[in-house]
Write a protein that holds these residues in place. Structure first.
Motif, PDB file in Angstrom:
ATOM      1  N   THR A  19      40.396   9.945 -73.523  1.00 17.18           N
ATOM      2  CA  THR A  19      41.159   9.812 -74.760  1.00 17.18           C
ATOM      3  C   THR A  19      41.469  11.175 -75.380  1.00 17.18           C
ATOM      4  N   ALA A  20      40.591  12.145 -75.186  1.00 15.82           N
ATOM      5  CA  ALA A  20      40.842  13.486 -75.730  1.00 15.82           C
ATOM      6  C   ALA A  20      42.089  14.101 -75.087  1.00 15.82           C
ATOM      7  N   ALA A  21      42.286  13.885 -73.798  1.00 18.30           N
ATOM      8  CA  ALA A  21      43.474  14.400 -73.107  1.00 18.30           C
ATOM      9  C   ALA A  21      44.735  13.714 -73.644  1.00 18.30           C
ATOM     10  N   PHE A  22      44.639  12.409 -73.882  1.00 14.02           N
ATOM     11  CA  PHE A  22      45.790  11.690 -74.433  1.00 14.02           C
ATOM     12  C   PHE A  22      46.096  12.170 -75.854  1.00 14.02           C
ATOM     13  N   GLU A  23      45.052  12.453 -76.621  1.00 15.30           N
ATOM     14  CA  GLU A  23      45.253  12.970 -77.979  1.00 15.30           C
ATOM     15  C   GLU A  23      45.991  14.306 -77.965  1.00 15.30           C
ATOM     16  N   VAL A  24      45.717  15.130 -76.968  1.00 16.30           N
ATOM     17  CA  VAL A  24      46.427  16.406 -76.851  1.00 16.30           C
ATOM     18  C   VAL A  24      47.914  16.141 -76.598  1.00 16.30           C
ATOM     19  N   LEU A  25      48.218  15.201 -75.713  1.00 21.02           N
ATOM     20  CA  LEU A  25      49.619  14.847 -75.467  1.00 21.02           C
ATOM     21  C   LEU A  25      50.276  14.322 -76.742  1.00 21.02           C
ATOM     22  N   ALA A  26      49.553  13.495 -77.478  1.00 21.85           N
ATOM     23  CA  ALA A  26      50.096  12.936 -78.720  1.00 21.85           C
ATOM     24  C   ALA A  26      50.352  14.040 -79.744  1.00 21.85           C
ATOM     25  N   ARG A  27      49.438  14.988 -79.852  1.00 22.60           N
ATOM     26  CA  ARG A  27      49.633  16.115 -80.774  1.00 22.60           C
ATOM     27  C   ARG A  27      50.765  17.028 -80.299  1.00 22.60           C
ATOM     28  N   ARG A  28      50.860  17.195 -78.997  1.00 19.97           N
ATOM     29  CA  ARG A  28      51.864  18.094 -78.431  1.00 19.97           C
ATOM     30  C   ARG A  28      53.278  17.557 -78.655  1.00 19.97           C
ATOM     31  N   TYR A  29      53.464  16.259 -78.471  1.00 16.46           N
ATOM     32  CA  TYR A  29      54.812  15.690 -78.522  1.00 16.46           C
ATOM     33  C   TYR A  29      55.055  14.777 -79.721  1.00 16.46           C
ATOM     34  N   GLY A  30      54.027  14.504 -80.497  1.00 13.35           N
ATOM     35  CA  GLY A  30      54.182  13.655 -81.676  1.00 13.35           C
ATOM     36  C   GLY A  30      55.212  14.153 -82.667  1.00 13.35           C
ATOM     37  N   PRO A  31      55.176  15.432 -83.053  1.00 11.64           N
ATOM     38  CA  PRO A  31      56.181  15.916 -84.011  1.00 11.64           C
ATOM     39  C   PRO A  31      57.614  15.800 -83.480  1.00 11.64           C
ATOM     40  N   MET A  32      57.801  16.055 -82.191  1.00  9.41           N
ATOM     41  CA  MET A  32      59.131  15.936 -81.604  1.00  9.41           C
ATOM     42  C   MET A  32      59.585  14.475 -81.610  1.00  9.41           C
ATOM     43  N   MET A  33      58.666  13.573 -81.256  1.00 13.82           N
ATOM     44  CA  MET A  33      59.010  12.151 -81.265  1.00 13.82           C
ATOM     45  C   MET A  33      59.333  11.697 -82.687  1.00 13.82           C
ATOM     46  N   ARG A  34      58.556  12.173 -83.653  1.00 10.40           N
ATOM     47  CA  ARG A  34      58.788  11.765 -85.041  1.00 10.40           C
ATOM     48  C   ARG A  34      60.149  12.253 -85.523  1.00 10.40           C
ATOM     49  N   GLY A  35      60.487  13.493 -85.211  1.00 14.98           N
ATOM     50  CA  GLY A  35      61.787  14.021 -85.596  1.00 14.98           C
ATOM     51  C   GLY A  35      62.932  13.228 -84.977  1.00 14.98           C
ATOM     52  N   TYR A  36      62.785  12.904 -83.726  1.00 11.70           N
ATOM     53  CA  TYR A  36      63.775  12.097 -83.007  1.00 11.70           C
ATOM     54  C   TYR A  36      63.889  10.718 -83.659  1.00 11.70           C
ATOM     55  N   ALA A  37      62.758  10.106 -83.937  1.00 12.46           N
ATOM     56  CA  ALA A  37      62.746   8.768 -84.534  1.00 12.46           C
ATOM     57  C   ALA A  37      63.329   8.780 -85.949  1.00 12.46           C
ATOM     58  N   VAL A  38      63.054   9.833 -86.722  1.00 12.76           N
ATOM     59  CA  VAL A  38      63.631   9.935 -88.069  1.00 12.76           C
ATOM     60  C   VAL A  38      65.146   9.988 -87.967  1.00 12.76           C
ATOM     61  N   ARG A  39      65.646  10.773 -87.013  1.00 12.74           N
ATOM     62  CA  ARG A  39      67.099  10.874 -86.829  1.00 12.74           C
ATOM     63  C   ARG A  39      67.700   9.524 -86.440  1.00 12.74           C
ATOM     64  N   GLU A  64      68.221  21.671 -77.032  1.00 14.00           N
ATOM     65  CA  GLU A  64      66.849  22.131 -77.232  1.00 14.00           C
ATOM     66  C   GLU A  64      65.852  20.992 -77.066  1.00 14.00           C
ATOM     67  N   GLN A  65      66.172  19.845 -77.635  1.00 12.38           N
ATOM     68  CA  GLN A  65      65.249  18.715 -77.590  1.00 12.38           C
ATOM     69  C   GLN A  65      65.077  18.172 -76.173  1.00 12.38           C
ATOM     70  N   LEU A  66      66.160  18.164 -75.399  1.00  9.32           N
ATOM     71  CA  LEU A  66      66.097  17.589 -74.060  1.00  9.32           C
ATOM     72  C   LEU A  66      65.886  18.634 -72.965  1.00  9.32           C
ATOM     73  N   GLY A  67      65.828  19.904 -73.347  1.00  8.88           N
ATOM     74  CA  GLY A  67      65.618  20.955 -72.347  1.00  8.88           C
ATOM     75  C   GLY A  67      66.836  21.173 -71.464  1.00  8.88           C
ATOM     76  N   LEU A  68      68.028  21.096 -72.049  1.00  4.77           N
ATOM     77  CA  LEU A  68      69.277  21.262 -71.310  1.00  4.77           C
ATOM     78  C   LEU A  68      70.063  22.425 -71.903  1.00  4.77           C
ATOM     79  N   THR A  69      71.191  22.728 -71.268  1.00  6.23           N
ATOM     80  CA  THR A  69      72.114  23.688 -71.855  1.00  6.23           C
ATOM     81  C   THR A  69      73.106  22.917 -72.723  1.00  6.23           C
ATOM     82  N   SER A  70      73.739  23.612 -73.663  1.00 12.74           N
ATOM     83  CA  SER A  70      74.752  22.968 -74.515  1.00 12.74           C
ATOM     84  C   SER A  70      75.895  22.427 -73.672  1.00 12.74           C
TER      85      SER A  70
END
Length: 191
Positions: free
Chosen positions: A30-50, A163-169
Protein backbone atom coordinates in the motif's frame (compact mmCIF):
# COMPACT_ATOMS: atom_id res chain seq x y z
CA UNK A 1 26.62 -10.69 22.27
CA UNK A 2 26.14 -7.54 20.13
CA UNK A 3 22.64 -6.68 19.07
CA UNK A 4 22.02 -7.04 15.34
CA UNK A 5 19.77 -4.46 13.72
CA UNK A 6 18.25 -4.88 10.31
CA UNK A 7 19.89 -2.84 7.54
CA UNK A 8 18.27 0.50 6.86
CA UNK A 9 16.38 0.95 3.65
CA UNK A 10 18.62 2.91 1.33
CA UNK A 11 16.01 3.49 -1.30
CA UNK A 12 13.18 5.88 -0.61
CA UNK A 13 9.90 4.83 -2.21
CA UNK A 14 9.46 8.30 -3.69
CA UNK A 15 12.61 7.82 -5.76
CA UNK A 16 11.47 4.53 -7.33
CA UNK A 17 10.26 4.49 -10.93
CA UNK A 18 6.61 3.83 -11.75
CA UNK A 19 7.34 0.29 -12.95
CA UNK A 20 8.77 -0.76 -9.59
CA UNK A 21 6.02 0.99 -7.65
CA UNK A 22 3.37 -0.76 -9.77
CA UNK A 23 4.97 -4.15 -9.21
CA UNK A 24 5.12 -3.56 -5.48
CA UNK A 25 1.56 -2.21 -5.34
CA UNK A 26 0.32 -5.19 -7.34
CA UNK A 27 1.88 -7.38 -4.65
CA UNK A 28 -0.16 -5.51 -2.04
CA UNK A 29 2.34 -2.84 -0.96
CA UNK A 30 0.00 0.00 0.00
CA UNK A 31 2.92 2.37 0.62
CA UNK A 32 4.00 1.98 -3.03
CA UNK A 33 0.45 2.69 -4.20
CA UNK A 34 0.33 5.76 -1.95
CA UNK A 35 3.44 7.08 -3.69
CA UNK A 36 1.71 6.68 -7.06
CA UNK A 37 -1.37 8.43 -5.69
CA UNK A 38 0.73 11.32 -4.36
CA UNK A 39 2.75 11.48 -7.57
CA UNK A 40 -0.23 11.68 -9.93
CA UNK A 41 -3.07 12.81 -7.66
CA UNK A 42 -2.58 16.55 -8.24
CA UNK A 43 -2.46 16.03 -12.01
CA UNK A 44 -5.60 13.89 -11.92
CA UNK A 45 -7.36 16.47 -9.75
CA UNK A 46 -6.46 19.29 -12.11
CA UNK A 47 -7.69 17.27 -15.07
CA UNK A 48 -10.91 16.37 -13.25
CA UNK A 49 -11.53 20.00 -12.22
CA UNK A 50 -11.21 21.04 -15.86
CA UNK A 51 -13.61 18.32 -16.97
CA UNK A 52 -16.21 18.66 -14.22
CA UNK A 53 -15.91 22.35 -13.42
CA UNK A 54 -16.15 21.52 -9.73
CA UNK A 55 -13.52 20.80 -7.11
CA UNK A 56 -15.93 18.59 -5.15
CA UNK A 57 -16.73 16.53 -8.26
CA UNK A 58 -13.03 16.42 -9.13
CA UNK A 59 -12.22 15.04 -5.69
CA UNK A 60 -14.90 12.38 -6.19
CA UNK A 61 -13.48 11.51 -9.61
CA UNK A 62 -9.95 11.16 -8.23
CA UNK A 63 -11.17 9.03 -5.34
CA UNK A 64 -13.12 6.76 -7.71
CA UNK A 65 -10.05 6.58 -9.95
CA UNK A 66 -7.78 5.49 -7.13
CA UNK A 67 -10.24 2.87 -5.89
CA UNK A 68 -10.60 1.47 -9.41
CA UNK A 69 -6.82 1.57 -9.94
CA UNK A 70 -6.13 -0.31 -6.70
CA UNK A 71 -8.70 -2.96 -7.63
CA UNK A 72 -7.42 -3.38 -11.21
CA UNK A 73 -3.68 -2.65 -10.95
CA UNK A 74 -2.92 -6.30 -11.64
CA UNK A 75 -4.46 -5.89 -15.11
CA UNK A 76 -1.92 -3.22 -16.07
CA UNK A 77 0.71 -5.08 -18.08
CA UNK A 78 3.27 -2.28 -18.32
CA UNK A 79 3.83 -0.25 -15.18
CA UNK A 80 5.64 2.44 -17.14
CA UNK A 81 2.28 3.61 -18.54
CA UNK A 82 0.61 3.98 -15.14
CA UNK A 83 0.38 7.77 -15.53
CA UNK A 84 -1.63 7.63 -18.77
CA UNK A 85 -3.67 4.70 -17.41
CA UNK A 86 -4.64 6.71 -14.33
CA UNK A 87 -5.44 9.77 -16.46
CA UNK A 88 -7.71 7.69 -18.73
CA UNK A 89 -9.57 6.29 -15.75
CA UNK A 90 -9.84 9.76 -14.23
CA UNK A 91 -11.18 11.18 -17.50
CA UNK A 92 -13.84 8.47 -17.72
CA UNK A 93 -14.82 8.93 -14.07
CA UNK A 94 -15.03 12.71 -14.55
CA UNK A 95 -17.20 12.38 -17.62
CA UNK A 96 -19.43 9.91 -15.78
CA UNK A 97 -19.86 12.43 -12.97
CA UNK A 98 -20.73 15.20 -15.44
CA UNK A 99 -23.16 12.86 -17.16
CA UNK A 100 -24.83 11.96 -13.83
CA UNK A 101 -25.03 15.64 -12.91
CA UNK A 102 -26.57 16.45 -16.32
CA UNK A 103 -29.08 13.59 -16.00
CA UNK A 104 -30.01 14.82 -12.53
CA UNK A 105 -30.40 18.38 -13.85
CA UNK A 106 -32.46 17.09 -16.79
CA UNK A 107 -34.72 15.22 -14.39
CA UNK A 108 -35.16 18.37 -12.30
CA UNK A 109 -35.89 20.39 -15.42
CA UNK A 110 -38.46 17.90 -16.64
CA UNK A 111 -40.13 18.02 -13.24
CA UNK A 112 -40.56 21.78 -13.67
CA UNK A 113 -41.95 21.64 -17.22
CA UNK A 114 -43.87 24.74 -18.23
CA UNK A 115 -45.69 25.76 -21.39
CA UNK A 116 -42.56 27.48 -22.71
CA UNK A 117 -40.39 24.40 -22.14
CA UNK A 118 -39.29 22.20 -25.00
CA UNK A 119 -41.60 19.40 -25.89
CA UNK A 120 -40.78 15.86 -24.74
CA UNK A 121 -40.06 15.06 -28.38
CA UNK A 122 -37.44 17.83 -28.70
CA UNK A 123 -35.90 16.87 -25.33
CA UNK A 124 -35.62 13.26 -26.54
CA UNK A 125 -33.99 14.34 -29.79
CA UNK A 126 -31.53 16.55 -27.90
CA UNK A 127 -30.70 13.71 -25.51
CA UNK A 128 -30.21 11.35 -28.44
CA UNK A 129 -27.75 13.82 -29.96
CA UNK A 130 -25.73 13.88 -26.75
CA UNK A 131 -25.77 10.08 -26.65
CA UNK A 132 -24.56 9.99 -30.27
CA UNK A 133 -21.73 12.38 -29.39
CA UNK A 134 -20.77 10.23 -26.40
CA UNK A 135 -20.70 7.10 -28.62
CA UNK A 136 -18.65 8.93 -31.23
CA UNK A 137 -16.18 10.08 -28.58
CA UNK A 138 -15.88 6.54 -27.25
CA UNK A 139 -15.01 5.30 -30.76
CA UNK A 140 -12.09 7.73 -31.10
CA UNK A 141 -8.58 6.45 -30.44
CA UNK A 142 -7.67 7.15 -26.82
CA UNK A 143 -5.05 9.81 -27.64
CA UNK A 144 -7.48 11.74 -29.83
CA UNK A 145 -10.27 11.50 -27.26
CA UNK A 146 -7.99 12.75 -24.46
CA UNK A 147 -6.89 15.74 -26.55
CA UNK A 148 -10.48 16.56 -27.56
CA UNK A 149 -11.84 16.32 -24.02
CA UNK A 150 -9.02 18.42 -22.56
CA UNK A 151 -9.46 21.10 -25.26
CA UNK A 152 -13.23 21.22 -25.73
CA UNK A 153 -14.46 20.29 -22.26
CA UNK A 154 -11.49 21.32 -20.17
CA UNK A 155 -10.57 24.49 -22.04
CA UNK A 156 -6.85 23.74 -21.93
CA UNK A 157 -4.45 25.30 -24.42
CA UNK A 158 -2.47 23.18 -26.87
CA UNK A 159 0.62 23.69 -24.74
CA UNK A 160 -1.17 22.66 -21.53
CA UNK A 161 -2.52 19.52 -23.21
CA UNK A 162 0.94 18.71 -24.59
CA UNK A 163 2.47 19.10 -21.14
CA UNK A 164 -0.20 17.02 -19.44
CA UNK A 165 -0.04 14.17 -21.96
CA UNK A 166 3.72 14.29 -22.59
CA UNK A 167 3.35 15.26 -26.26
CA UNK A 168 4.45 18.09 -28.50
CA UNK A 169 2.02 20.91 -29.33
CA UNK A 170 2.14 19.82 -32.97
CA UNK A 171 1.07 16.27 -32.01
CA UNK A 172 -1.81 17.72 -30.01
CA UNK A 173 -2.91 19.85 -32.99
CA UNK A 174 -2.81 16.86 -35.30
CA UNK A 175 -4.76 14.62 -32.93
CA UNK A 176 -7.33 17.33 -32.36
CA UNK A 177 -7.75 17.89 -36.09
CA UNK A 178 -8.32 14.17 -36.69
CA UNK A 179 -10.71 13.93 -33.73
CA UNK A 180 -12.72 16.94 -34.91
CA UNK A 181 -12.91 15.62 -38.48
CA UNK A 182 -14.13 12.24 -37.24
CA UNK A 183 -16.69 13.78 -34.87
CA UNK A 184 -17.98 16.09 -37.63
CA UNK A 185 -18.40 13.08 -39.91
CA UNK A 186 -20.10 11.01 -37.21
CA UNK A 187 -22.39 13.86 -36.14
CA UNK A 188 -23.33 15.00 -39.67
CA UNK A 189 -26.92 13.80 -39.23
CA UNK A 190 -27.37 15.89 -36.06
CA UNK A 191 -26.71 19.28 -37.66
Amino acid sequence: MPRVTPPERNIQLDALPDVVLCERATDGDTAAFEVLARRYGPMMRGYAVRLTGSTADADDAVQETLIHAWDHLGELRDGSVVKSWLMRICGRRSIDIVRRRREHADADTLAEVSDSSPTPESATISGSGLDALARSLESLPEEQRQCWVLKEMGGLSYEEIAEQLGLTSESVRGRLARARARLMRDMEGWR
